[in-house]
Design a protein around this motif. Structure first.
Motif, PDB file in Angstrom:
ATOM      1  N   PHE A 272      56.950  75.707  76.322  1.00 46.96           N
ATOM      2  CA  PHE A 272      57.955  74.821  75.734  1.00 46.96           C
ATOM      3  C   PHE A 272      57.310  73.813  74.792  1.00 46.96           C
ATOM      4  O   PHE A 272      56.146  73.443  74.956  1.00 46.96           O
ATOM      5  N   SER A 273      58.122  73.373  73.853  1.00 44.25           N
ATOM      6  CA  SER A 273      57.708  72.304  72.963  1.00 44.25           C
ATOM      7  C   SER A 273      58.956  71.481  72.685  1.00 44.25           C
ATOM      8  O   SER A 273      59.896  71.972  72.064  1.00 44.25           O
TER       9      SER A 273
ATOM     10  N   ALA B 209      63.843  71.296  70.528  1.00 39.01           N
ATOM     11  CA  ALA B 209      63.315  71.889  71.756  1.00 39.01           C
ATOM     12  C   ALA B 209      63.143  73.382  71.492  1.00 39.01           C
ATOM     13  O   ALA B 209      64.107  74.069  71.156  1.00 39.01           O
ATOM     14  N   HIS B 210      61.910  73.837  71.560  1.00 36.30           N
ATOM     15  CA  HIS B 210      61.608  75.244  71.300  1.00 36.30           C
ATOM     16  C   HIS B 210      61.021  75.896  72.548  1.00 36.30           C
ATOM     17  O   HIS B 210      60.332  75.241  73.335  1.00 36.30           O
ATOM     18  N   CYS B 211      61.306  77.179  72.711  1.00 39.67           N
ATOM     19  CA  CYS B 211      60.727  77.949  73.812  1.00 39.67           C
ATOM     20  C   CYS B 211      60.119  79.219  73.249  1.00 39.67           C
ATOM     21  O   CYS B 211      60.724  79.889  72.412  1.00 39.67           O
ATOM     22  N   CYS B 212      58.923  79.526  73.716  1.00 40.19           N
ATOM     23  CA  CYS B 212      58.244  80.745  73.296  1.00 40.19           C
ATOM     24  C   CYS B 212      57.911  81.566  74.538  1.00 40.19           C
ATOM     25  O   CYS B 212      57.438  81.020  75.539  1.00 40.19           O
ATOM     26  N   VAL B 213      58.194  82.851  74.472  1.00 37.19           N
ATOM     27  CA  VAL B 213      57.825  83.764  75.556  1.00 37.19           C
ATOM     28  C   VAL B 213      56.812  84.750  74.990  1.00 37.19           C
ATOM     29  O   VAL B 213      57.060  85.378  73.954  1.00 37.19           O
TER      30      VAL B 213
ATOM     31  N   GLN C 131      52.266  74.574  69.852  1.00 37.17           N
ATOM     32  CA  GLN C 131      52.130  74.277  71.280  1.00 37.17           C
ATOM     33  C   GLN C 131      53.101  75.078  72.138  1.00 37.17           C
ATOM     34  O   GLN C 131      52.809  75.355  73.309  1.00 37.17           O
ATOM     35  N   ALA C 132      54.233  75.489  71.573  1.00 43.81           N
ATOM     36  CA  ALA C 132      55.126  76.368  72.340  1.00 43.81           C
ATOM     37  C   ALA C 132      54.399  77.671  72.650  1.00 43.81           C
ATOM     38  O   ALA C 132      54.472  78.194  73.767  1.00 43.81           O
TER      39      ALA C 132
ATOM     40  N   VAL D 271      57.311  87.640  72.294  1.00 47.82           N
ATOM     41  CA  VAL D 271      58.443  88.543  72.518  1.00 47.82           C
ATOM     42  C   VAL D 271      59.777  87.828  72.361  1.00 47.82           C
ATOM     43  O   VAL D 271      60.813  88.462  72.190  1.00 47.82           O
ATOM     44  N   ARG D 272      59.738  86.503  72.411  1.00 47.44           N
ATOM     45  CA  ARG D 272      60.977  85.771  72.193  1.00 47.44           C
ATOM     46  C   ARG D 272      60.629  84.375  71.676  1.00 47.44           C
ATOM     47  O   ARG D 272      59.673  83.762  72.161  1.00 47.44           O
ATOM     48  N   TYR D 273      61.367  83.928  70.700  1.00 47.76           N
ATOM     49  CA  TYR D 273      61.168  82.561  70.212  1.00 47.76           C
ATOM     50  C   TYR D 273      62.536  81.930  69.981  1.00 47.76           C
ATOM     51  O   TYR D 273      63.338  82.428  69.197  1.00 47.76           O
ATOM     52  N   VAL D 274      62.812  80.864  70.713  1.00 50.33           N
ATOM     53  CA  VAL D 274      64.118  80.219  70.635  1.00 50.33           C
ATOM     54  C   VAL D 274      63.923  78.776  70.176  1.00 50.33           C
ATOM     55  O   VAL D 274      63.134  78.034  70.761  1.00 50.33           O
ATOM     56  N   ALA D 275      64.635  78.395  69.116  1.00 49.85           N
ATOM     57  CA  ALA D 275      64.467  77.060  68.531  1.00 49.85           C
ATOM     58  C   ALA D 275      65.809  76.340  68.470  1.00 49.85           C
ATOM     59  O   ALA D 275      66.758  76.851  67.876  1.00 49.85           O
TER      60      ALA D 275
END
Lengths: 167, 779
Positions: free
Chosen positions: B444-445, B625-629, B735-736, B642-646
């Protein structure tokens, strides 16, 4: 430096020129033919900004000598639109915001056109593989992938496929 | 007519760019243009001996060769006083690629040949390719008069927070590296000078045409009106084209001397060593916190590598990092300090985010490390430290750094609505015990950065005349409009976005608006495009200028209708009396009558045109708020996103389509920093990433799809409510990604991996921590 006589057809227009043996096709197009739509973005053939179609195959015109294109047909980005009507690929890039600064765009559009000639219905992975040789620093590529898919669904390679351009 | 602000219209810029009819600097060739090429240093640090130009000068088609001695009297580029850079190396070279001599020939091939003919004698000096080497006792001084190689040193707090750190229940030290990156706009630097009796015309790949015009005019002692600076289509910049480069001065001077247009087109290899690099920062961090993860104190000591010649923007980068080091968290005590160190490397300047990504990386890595130390969820640590929406605007401990309206907890909530965090977590746990599965990591970032640069007192420190922006709106008699803006785009789509703003204010169709930019001969004094300022600073200038024209038209309409201006409204291009729409007059008719003085109130100004400036009273603070998988291959260490959500909060979104593009591009650069990109030098200062064959600019196969969303919390500090978003993605993503990679390996005991998280680094981290295959541990 030896000079050579070449006859090169660009976007359907044939012309004869005297060129230096070392003149790159991209500089022939830009400086001899005045077609500045084809760009130069690197010197190691990695970026693909200079991509054009040579006898129906996409090539990086920074890696082809003008003399090697003697007798060939070249299609550049300037030759894609017909009668002022953007090709499906060009339309797709506008519809899907597949460009920002526009510098990689001519090469990207030609590569996408070449891809659709070979594979009229590519999936996302095939599209990404098809444009792998073209670097874009602005878009992060997803909207370029969307653009190519849009084009595939709206006429594909366009006039190039019907032989009215570039082959 | 519906509102254009907020509409996903396609871009005005595209048709010409898509048909090869754009106009970049190298596409412009006035008759008689000749070409300049550099002789560049192959060594990082060396005295310059004899320069033999004879062979070059004898070559047919060569117009001249010049060394520093031949150009005595040309001024140095502006920088920190005492550290100004000459346009050619003088006495010694300080980095690989520094220009030593310059050649002009009738074509670019000949110019390259002749540059190769120039023979330079060098006397090698010890090179410092790292800040450690430059700071070592006895290190060779790089700049004259700077024995310790420290260009600037500053503490931004009264003390070092030792008391608060000592008093905290827990304390943790981290060393983080924000590696040196190359901006790599696909169009390298290009310039074309044509100096005639009427003055100098200079075409540049720049983000700040008026600023460059003013610099050049000052350097040559020319009145500004005799210098026309044009930034035509510019092929990406990412901050690096905001810097002043010596070639700008050289093409101008050589055009003056030769009486011909002189063009310089940088090759990519030259670009990798000549255009400013970004980041290049090392951070020593000390954090104190309680049992629940509340941060009590943060100490940050930054070492900024500023390369061989401190760039005006580059030296200020660690100051911005310092200001933003607390992120979106309420930390009672923050103590940042920095030193900017001169090394024998390419100068460092601004690159997408410029100082703020370094801060966001720092604090977001700290959040994850604190969570890990306490064995609690990283999102819980973040939630416990967030500045709350009711506390906005929030004055940080740093004077003038006041976060504008935002809702950090809600951004995270919105992000969590898009991902099933518990399911992802369960899947990551499952894979840890399945030796045939790739490891899964979730990162997370939740970040805040700065946009909307000024105000003027801040922007003056970077050498600009002001932190405001300007716009002029003029109506033609057919009701179409021409808008001139002081910002200067290089891919952002200003023509489209600003047309949307004007369309709404003046009720003019989008297609009847033209936006001009990037030419000092036609556009009033402007500042430029950098620091995510075009929409939060340039946008309000456009909005205000259009508003002034609207008010003027309204007064004329009221006079013609014999109504009170306050009773009129502008609807679908027509001024009409509220409540009685039959009584009205078209804006087009007002535009015509605005030029007929006998129909106007006495002493009226004629025409419908006006100029406005917007000086921001505060920076803006885009957040998100970003999430990276990620998946990590246990055998090769390869990381795949495999996934990036912003979820972003850039305030008002003017064009959602273009906003997506900005976020995508920024995130792409952030992912690339996390996984691929690093400028490297060997210990002699040789650049080992001098082409895009060696420096890994990502291709379409290296990057994922992105899921984006916006939460629009309007800032109260400008009338559009826009905060900017050009740099958010690049600030958020590194950083995510790294948090996700470390999360994937955390069960092995891995606590940090430096960027870029290359397969080799990740594989080594797994190997050093023990096998990634649990089944193999037991055998």
């Amino acid at each position: 430096m030896s000079r050579h006589h070449v006859r090169i057809t660009v976007n359907g227009v044939a012309r004869e020129d005297e060129v230096e043996a070392r003149l790159l096709l991209v500089h022939y197009l830009r400086e001899v033919r005045g077609l500045t739509g084809t760009h130069v973005g690197c010197d190691t053939s990695n970026c693909g900004a200079c991509t054009v179609m040579l006898d129906g195959q996409t090539v990086k015109s920074c890696s082809v000598f003008a003399v090697a294109a003697d007798g060939c047909e070249v299609l550049t980005v300037e030759g894609l639109a017909v009668d002022g009507q953007l090709s499906p690929v060009q339309q797709g890039f506008q519809e899907c915001h597949g460009l920002q600064c526009g510098y990689c765009t001519p090469g990207m559009v030609i590569s996408a056109t070449g891809l659709l000639l070979e594979n009229p219905d590519p999936g996302d992975t095939a599209i990404r593989e098809g444009i792998e040789g073209n670097l874009c620093r602005c878009t992060g590529y997803e909207m370029i992938v969307d653009s190519v898919r849009w084009a595939a669904e709206h006429g594909g390679a366009g006039a190039v496929a019907t032989g009215t351009r570039g082959r | 007519m519906g509102s254009m602000i907020g509409a996903s219209v396609t871009r005005k810029e595209d048709p010409s760019l898509l048909t090869g009819r754009g106009s970049y600097v190298d596409d412009i060739s006035p008759p008689g243009t000749v070409h300049m090429a550099f002789v560049r240093s192959p060594l990082a640090h060396a005295g310059i001996g004899n320069i033999d130009t004879k062979a070059a000068l004898e070559r047919t088609g060569v117009l001249g060769v010049w060394t520093a001695a031949d150009l005595a009297g040309l001024p140095n580029s502006r920088s920190v006083p005492g550290m100004e850079r000459p346009c050619l190396a003088t006495g010694k070279v300080r980095f690989v690629g520094e220009p030593v001599a310059v050649v002009v020939a009738s074509d670019r091939y000949l110019a390259a040949d002749a540059a190769g003919d120039v023979d330079v004698d060098y006397e090698p000096l010890p090179a410092c390719s790292t800040t450690d080497a430059a700071l070592a006792p006895g290190a060779a001084p790089i700049l004259d008069g700077l024995p310790g190689n420290v260009a600037m040193e500053q503490a931004l707090a009264a003390d070092d927070a030792e008391a608060e750190l000592s008093a905290a229940a827990h304390r943790l030290q981290l060393q983080l590296v924000n590696q040196r990156c190359a901006p790599v706009p696909i169009e390298p630097t290009a310039c074309l000078a044509d100096w005639t009796a009427r003055g100098l015309t200079l075409y540049l790949t720049t983000q700040a045409p008026h600023h460059m015009r003013n610099e050049i005019a000052t350097m040559f002692g020319l009145p500004q009106q005799q210098v026309r600076l044009v930034a035509p289509d510019v092929g990406g910049g990412f901050g690096a084209k905001a810097s002043f480069y010596p070639e700008f001065l050289l093409v101008s001077e050589l055009s003056r001397r030769l009486g011909r247009p002189v063009k310089y087109i940088e090759t990519r290899s030259e670009n990798m060593m000549s255009m400013v690099h970004g980041r290049a920062q090392a951070q020593d961090i000390d954090v104190g916190f309680d049992d629940e993860g509340h941060i009590a104190a943060l100490r940050v000591r930054i070492t900024q590598d500023c390369g061989a010649w401190p760039d005006t923007t580059g030296v200020g980068l660690p100051m911005l990092t310092s200001f933003m080091s607390g992120g979106c968290y309420k930390i009672p005590k923050i103590s940042p300090s920095f030193r900017s160190v001169v090394t024998n490397t390419t100068p460092v300047g601004s690159y997408r985010g410029a100082g703020r990504p370094e801060a966001a990386f720092l604090i977001e890595r700290v959040m994850d490390r604190v969570a890990d130390e306490l064995g609690i969820d990283p999102l819980d640590v973040r939630r416990r430290n967030y500045i709350q929406p009711g506390e906005m605007p929030y004055a940080t401990q740093f004077e003038g750094i006041v976060y504008d309206e935002a809702n950090y907890p809600a951004l995270l909530d919105r992000l969590l609505e898009k991902i099933d965090y518990q399911a992802l977590r369960a899947e990551a746990d499952r894979r840890r015990t399945d030796p045939n599965a790739k490891l899964l990591g979730i990162g997370f970032s939740t970040f805040v950065e700065m946009g909307g640069f000024g105000p003027t007192p801040l922007f003056e420190q970077f050498g600009f005349i002001g932190g405001w922006e300007s716009a002029n709106v003029r109506l033609n008699t057919d009701g179409s409009a021409v808008v001139s803006v002081g910002t200067s785009p290089h891919g952002q789509g200003h023509e489209t976005a600003f047309s949307q703003v004007v369309s709404d204010v003046l009720s003019i169709p989008f297609d009847k608006i033209t936006v001009l930019h990037g030419d000092t001969e036609t556009v009033q004094e402007g500042v430029g495009t950098m620091g995510s300022r075009a929409m939060p600073v340039g946008g309000p200038a456009v909005f205000k200028a259009a508003g002034k024209v609207r008010d003027r038209a309204m007064r004329i309409a009221a006079h013609l209708l014999e109504a009170d201006p306050d009773d009129l409204e502008l609807v679908d291009g027509r001024f009409q009396v509220r409540g009685s729409p039959d009584s009205g007059i078209d804006l087009t008719e007002v535009a015509v009558k605005s030029l007929k003085p006998h129909l106007l109130p006495p002493d009226s100004d004629l025409g419908l045109a006006d100029t406005a400036h917007h000086e921001p009273t505060n920076l803006s603070y885009p957040s998100g708020a970003h999430c990276c998988v990620v998946e990590v291959d246990r055998d090769t260490g390869r990381v795949d996103v495999v996934r990036y959500v912003a979820v972003d909060d850039c305030g008002k979104v003017i064009n959602p389509l273009m906003a997506r593009g900005q976020i995508h591009g920024g995130v792409a650069q952030g992912i690339a920093q996390a996984l691929l990109e690093e400028v490297t030098y060997d210990e002699d200062g040789q650049l080992t990433t001098a082409s895009v064959a060696d420096y890994l600019v990502p291709s379409a196969l290296d990057l994922p799809s992105y899921e984006t969303d916006h939460q629009e919390t309007l800032t109260s500090f400008n009338p559009l409510g826009a905060k900017g978003l050009g740099e958010s993605g690049a600030t958020a993503a590194p950083q995510a990604v790294v948090n996700a990679v470390v999360d994937a390996l955390s069960h092995l005991g891995v606590r940090n991996i430096d960027m870029p998280c290359s397969p080799q680094r990740v594989w080594r981290a797994m190997r050093d921590a023990g096998s990634a295959r649990p089944s193999e541990v037991s055998t």
